[in-house]
Design an enzyme around this catalytic site. Structure first.
Site, PDB file in Angstrom:
ATOM      1  CE  LYS A  22      25.339 -19.863 -47.331  1.00 16.39           C
ATOM      2  NZ  LYS A  22      24.768 -21.216 -47.322  1.00 16.39           N
ATOM      3  CG  ASN A  23      21.860 -20.073 -45.051  1.00 15.41           C
ATOM      4  OD1 ASN A  23      22.341 -20.356 -46.151  1.00 15.41           O
ATOM      5  ND2 ASN A  23      22.420 -20.449 -43.914  1.00 15.41           N
ATOM      6  NE  ARG A 102      21.985 -30.762 -46.543  1.00 15.04           N
ATOM      7  CZ  ARG A 102      21.580 -32.012 -46.460  1.00 15.04           C
ATOM      8  NH1 ARG A 102      22.328 -32.971 -46.948  1.00 15.04           N
ATOM      9  NH2 ARG A 102      20.457 -32.313 -45.874  1.00 15.04           N
ATOM     10  CB  CYS A 126      27.513 -32.461 -46.318  1.00 11.67           C
ATOM     11  SG  CYS A 126      27.637 -30.884 -45.565  1.00 11.67           S
ATOM     12  NE  ARG A 131      23.799 -30.102 -43.667  1.00  9.63           N
ATOM     13  CZ  ARG A 131      23.989 -29.001 -44.373  1.00  9.63           C
ATOM     14  NH1 ARG A 131      25.049 -28.874 -45.128  1.00  9.63           N
ATOM     15  NH2 ARG A 131      23.106 -28.031 -44.345  1.00  9.63           N
ATOM     16  CE  LYS A 171      18.686 -33.389 -35.092  1.00  9.46           C
ATOM     17  NZ  LYS A 171      19.726 -34.283 -35.532  1.00  9.46           N
ATOM     18  CB  VAL A 172      14.384 -27.675 -34.605  1.00  3.73           C
ATOM     19  CG1 VAL A 172      14.288 -26.313 -35.285  1.00  3.73           C
ATOM     20  CG2 VAL A 172      13.523 -27.706 -33.365  1.00  3.73           C
ATOM     21  CB  SER A 173      14.847 -29.802 -39.982  1.00  6.17           C
ATOM     22  OG  SER A 173      15.197 -29.609 -41.354  1.00  6.17           O
ATOM     23  CB  VAL A 174      16.620 -24.463 -41.356  1.00  7.36           C
ATOM     24  CG1 VAL A 174      16.422 -23.321 -42.347  1.00  7.36           C
ATOM     25  CG2 VAL A 174      17.048 -23.929 -40.004  1.00  7.36           C
ATOM     26  CG  ASP A 316      25.157 -21.656 -40.189  1.00  2.00           C
ATOM     27  OD1 ASP A 316      25.565 -22.833 -40.140  1.00  2.00           O
ATOM     28  OD2 ASP A 316      24.171 -21.312 -40.870  1.00  2.00           O
ATOM     29  CB  ILE A 338      23.149 -28.044 -35.154  1.00  2.00           C
ATOM     30  CG1 ILE A 338      22.661 -26.986 -34.157  1.00  2.00           C
ATOM     31  CG2 ILE A 338      22.211 -28.162 -36.373  1.00  2.00           C
ATOM     32  CD1 ILE A 338      21.222 -27.104 -33.718  1.00  2.00           C
ATOM     33  NE  ARG A 408      28.797 -23.533 -51.330  1.00  2.00           N
ATOM     34  CZ  ARG A 408      28.288 -24.624 -50.787  1.00  2.00           C
ATOM     35  NH1 ARG A 408      29.086 -25.543 -50.317  1.00  2.00           N
ATOM     36  NH2 ARG A 408      26.996 -24.807 -50.731  1.00  2.00           N
TER      37      ARG A 408
HETATM   38  C1  EPZ Z   1      20.306 -24.851 -42.813  1.00  2.00           C
HETATM   39  O1  EPZ Z   1      20.686 -26.148 -43.252  1.00  2.00           O
HETATM   40  C2  EPZ Z   1      21.386 -23.911 -43.273  1.00  2.00           C
HETATM   41  N1  EPZ Z   1      21.512 -23.957 -44.722  1.00  2.00           N
HETATM   42  C3  EPZ Z   1      22.705 -24.293 -42.624  1.00  2.00           C
HETATM   43  O2  EPZ Z   1      23.670 -23.321 -42.993  1.00  2.00           O
HETATM   44  C4  EPZ Z   1      22.559 -24.234 -41.092  1.00  2.00           C
HETATM   45  O3  EPZ Z   1      23.762 -24.659 -40.503  1.00  2.00           O
HETATM   46  C5  EPZ Z   1      21.411 -25.167 -40.686  1.00  2.00           C
HETATM   47  O4  EPZ Z   1      20.182 -24.801 -41.390  1.00  2.00           O
HETATM   48  C6  EPZ Z   1      21.122 -25.104 -39.189  1.00  2.00           C
HETATM   49  O5  EPZ Z   1      20.820 -23.787 -38.813  1.00  2.00           O
HETATM   50  C7  EPZ Z   1      20.758 -23.158 -45.463  1.00  2.00           C
HETATM   51  O6  EPZ Z   1      19.892 -22.453 -44.998  1.00  2.00           O
HETATM   52  C8  EPZ Z   1      21.016 -23.168 -46.940  1.00  2.00           C
HETATM   53  P1  EPZ Z   1      18.709 -28.410 -40.745  1.00  2.00           P
HETATM   54  P2  EPZ Z   1      19.660 -27.367 -43.194  1.00  2.00           P
HETATM   55  O7  EPZ Z   1      17.791 -29.226 -41.548  1.00  2.00           O
HETATM   56  O8  EPZ Z   1      18.290 -26.837 -43.381  1.00  2.00           O
HETATM   57  C9  EPZ Z   1      19.099 -32.839 -39.062  1.00  2.00           C
HETATM   58  C10 EPZ Z   1      25.764 -22.583 -43.834  1.00  2.00           C
HETATM   59  O9  EPZ Z   1      26.953 -22.650 -43.437  1.00  2.00           O
HETATM   60  N2  EPZ Z   1      18.170 -33.272 -40.116  1.00  2.00           N
HETATM   61  O10 EPZ Z   1      18.139 -27.314 -39.897  1.00  2.00           O
HETATM   62  O11 EPZ Z   1      20.159 -28.407 -44.103  1.00  2.00           O
HETATM   63  C11 EPZ Z   1      20.439 -32.367 -39.619  1.00  2.00           C
HETATM   64  O12 EPZ Z   1      21.294 -33.440 -39.912  1.00  2.00           O
HETATM   65  C12 EPZ Z   1      24.827 -23.767 -43.734  1.00  2.00           C
HETATM   66  O13 EPZ Z   1      25.280 -21.580 -44.384  1.00  2.00           O
HETATM   67  C13 EPZ Z   1      17.694 -34.569 -40.077  1.00  2.00           C
HETATM   68  O14 EPZ Z   1      18.050 -35.364 -39.210  1.00  2.00           O
HETATM   69  O15 EPZ Z   1      19.851 -27.814 -41.696  1.00  2.00           O
HETATM   70  C14 EPZ Z   1      20.935 -31.493 -38.488  1.00  2.00           C
HETATM   71  O16 EPZ Z   1      21.489 -32.286 -37.484  1.00  2.00           O
HETATM   72  C15 EPZ Z   1      25.480 -25.033 -43.410  1.00  2.00           C
HETATM   73  N3  EPZ Z   1      16.830 -34.977 -41.073  1.00  2.00           N
HETATM   74  C16 EPZ Z   1      19.647 -30.852 -37.954  1.00  2.00           C
HETATM   75  O17 EPZ Z   1      18.577 -31.690 -38.414  1.00  2.00           O
HETATM   76  C17 EPZ Z   1      16.414 -34.119 -42.048  1.00  2.00           C
HETATM   77  O18 EPZ Z   1      15.631 -34.530 -42.911  1.00  2.00           O
HETATM   78  C18 EPZ Z   1      19.381 -29.439 -38.416  1.00  2.00           C
HETATM   79  O19 EPZ Z   1      19.588 -29.359 -39.841  1.00  2.00           O
HETATM   80  C19 EPZ Z   1      16.887 -32.793 -42.066  1.00  2.00           C
HETATM   81  C20 EPZ Z   1      17.771 -32.384 -41.072  1.00  2.00           C
END
Ligand code: EPZ
Length: 429
Positions: A22-23, A102, A126, A131, A171-174, A316, A338, A408
């Site tokens: 999915k992701n 999202r 959320c 987030r 911060k590491v963000s996907v 996850d 996370i 989902r």
């Molecule tokens: C992706 O979400 C995934 N979603 C999430 O899967 C997964 O849990 C997450 O990455 C972490 O691996 C999809 O791929 C669709 P992040 P994402 O940005 O990209 C903070 C599932 O169940 N952050 O890597 O939204 C954030 O709050 C879902 O399938 C900021 O602070 O996650 C978190 O603490 C849920 N500012 C951390 O970074 C930002 O602008 C990592 O979030 C963006 C993120």
């Protein structure tokens, strides 16, 4: 609202085909906005989020076609999507859509870089935490975009296009890495993305962008070099197998003391989780065509783990691991690093007899001799599936409400599990 009913206690035995991730599928579909030509995606999972994103992309003018079934195709084979964004007709992503999913916020970068402007609703709260999207916005600002926030919307403008720059993610963000990559591919000049997420789904997007004509070096590392190009073209790409679905079914097999073959799964996508299961006493054998998981008669040992960005243990899979550890011999500690509020499943697991103490960001799970079926409520995608895992091991009947969360992210879950002997059915209402 549909519910899922499980009569626990059956050992899972058989073959479970693993669907496309999915992701990966979601950002790949969004990448279709970057070119006028057709992006063909194979192995797309049948999920509510994919259907919703097709509608969202359709609003922007993307023509989405699902290729019909071919002779000899099995139900477990993924779908093939053809996405053509010949002309973008609308650069606004409305609240009603973004609030429901999202990841649809990620249309921001491709719309901006292709059309010079985009108006995308902020995603809002959320179930797993606040987030924020600050990293997405600062990334685009670094590339020269003007950003305003107005009435709950992000309004981004770059009338003369974006310009390559050095982007250091705090911060590491996907999602922010997806956004940075998509924007940088069509920006003028060179970009350097530092502290990029290394999740397999980021690699999958980067690989597909290269197939579309992007110039990206360092794929798979935390430093990505992108040389902007004038335009991208069509391509054909196969979505990665879902590592979270893989880990989930591995834990489902483990909790029931069963033996399954996860067909199409790739062990290299979840080494940390597989190692953890091995340490807990689960037999795991990685083969060229999938992963064998067995727990024949051994007890489960407790574990200590922190969730972390890839290659660490994925957030996850945290809820599913907690469900599994409810049946371990001893006390496990699972720290969520996370998301700040990703323990909604704990209260529901307690209804099945689990002993879990929450101490800040850490769940202390004391194994019990057995769980007992009850009525429970799904709160988010991964939380719902942790209740299924626990329900498979619980004595008697477990009924899980609000299963739309599951739809989902898990394709035909009750079918996949019942084919391995689980007593599970969907109660439609
Ligand atoms: C992706 O979400 C995934 N979603 C999430 O899967 C997964 O849990 C997450 O990455 C972490 O691996 C999809 O791929 C669709 P992040 P994402 O940005 O990209 C903070 C599932 O169940 N952050 O890597 O939204 C954030 O709050 C879902 O399938 C900021 O602070 O996650 C978190 O603490 C849920 N500012 C951390 O970074 C930002 O602008 C990592 O979030 C963006 C993120």
């Amino acid at each position: 609202m549909d519910r899922i009913r499980i009569i626990g206690g059956e050992r899972l035995k058989g073959i479970i085909p693993i669907s496309g991730a999915k992701n990966s599928a979601l950002p790949l579909m969004i990448a279709s906005l970057l070119t006028r030509q057709t992006l063909t995606l194979k192995n797309v999972p049948r999920l509510a989020d994919v259907t919703l994103l097709s509608r969202i992309l359709g609003n922007h003018g993307v023509d989405v076609t699902v290729v019909g079934k071919k002779a000899g195709q099995r139900t477990s084979d993924g779908q093939t999507f053809r996405l053509t964004a010949a002309e973008i007709v609308d650069t606004t992503a409305p609240y009603e859509m973004v609030a429901r999913m999202r990841a649809s916020f990620w249309v921001l970068a491709p719309l901006l870089v292709r059309c010079g402007q985009a108006k995308v609703s902020l995603p809002g709260g959320c179930a797993i935490g606040t987030r924020p999207v600050d990293l997405h916005l600062s990334t685009l600002q670094a590339l020269g975009a003007e950003i305003e926030l107005e009435g709950g919307y992000v309004i981004a403008r770059a009338p003369s296009g974006l310009t390559g720059a050095k982007i250091t993610l705090e911060k590491v963000s996907v999602g922010a890495t997806h956004n940075a990559l998509m924007a940088a591919t069509l920006a003028r000049g060179e970009s350097l993305i530092e502290n990029a997420a290394r999740e397999p789904e980021v690699m999958d997007l980067a690989t597909c962008l290269v197939e579309m004509g992007a110039k990206i070096d360092g794929i798979g590392s935390s430093t990505l070099h992108v040389q902007g190009v004038d335009e991208l073209h069509g391509a054909e790409h196969t979505v990665l197998p879902d590592r979270i679905e893989t880990g989930t079914y591995a834990m489902a097999a483990a909790i029931t003391g069963g033996e399954v073959f996860l067909e199409g799964a790739r062990g290299d996508l979840l080494q940390e989780a597989l190692e953890l299961l091995r340490r807990s006493g689960v037999e795991i054998e990685e083969t060229a065509t999938g992963i064998k998981v067995a727990r024949n008669g051994h007890g489960l040992g407790p574990v200590e783990v922190n969730t972390a960005p890839f290659p660490g243990f994925p957030t996850d899979l945290q809820a599913q691991l907690i469900a599994l550890m409810c049946m371990a011999e001893g006390t496990s500690t699972v720290r969520e690093t996370i998301f700040e509020n990703r323990f909604m499943h704990v209260q529901e697991l307690a209804r099945l007899g689990a002993r879990i103490d929450l101490k800040g960001d850490t769940a202390v799970v004391t194994g019990v001799n057995g769980l007992t079926g009850a009525q429970v409520m799904a709160t988010d995608l991964r939380a719902s599936v942790s209740l299924i895992i626990a329900g498979l091991a619980a004595q008697g009947e477990t009924v899980i409400g609000r299963v739309y969360h599951l739809d989902r992210g898990f394709e035909r879950i009750e079918e996949k599990l019942s084919q391995c002997g689980a007593q599970i059915e969907r109660l439609s209402s």
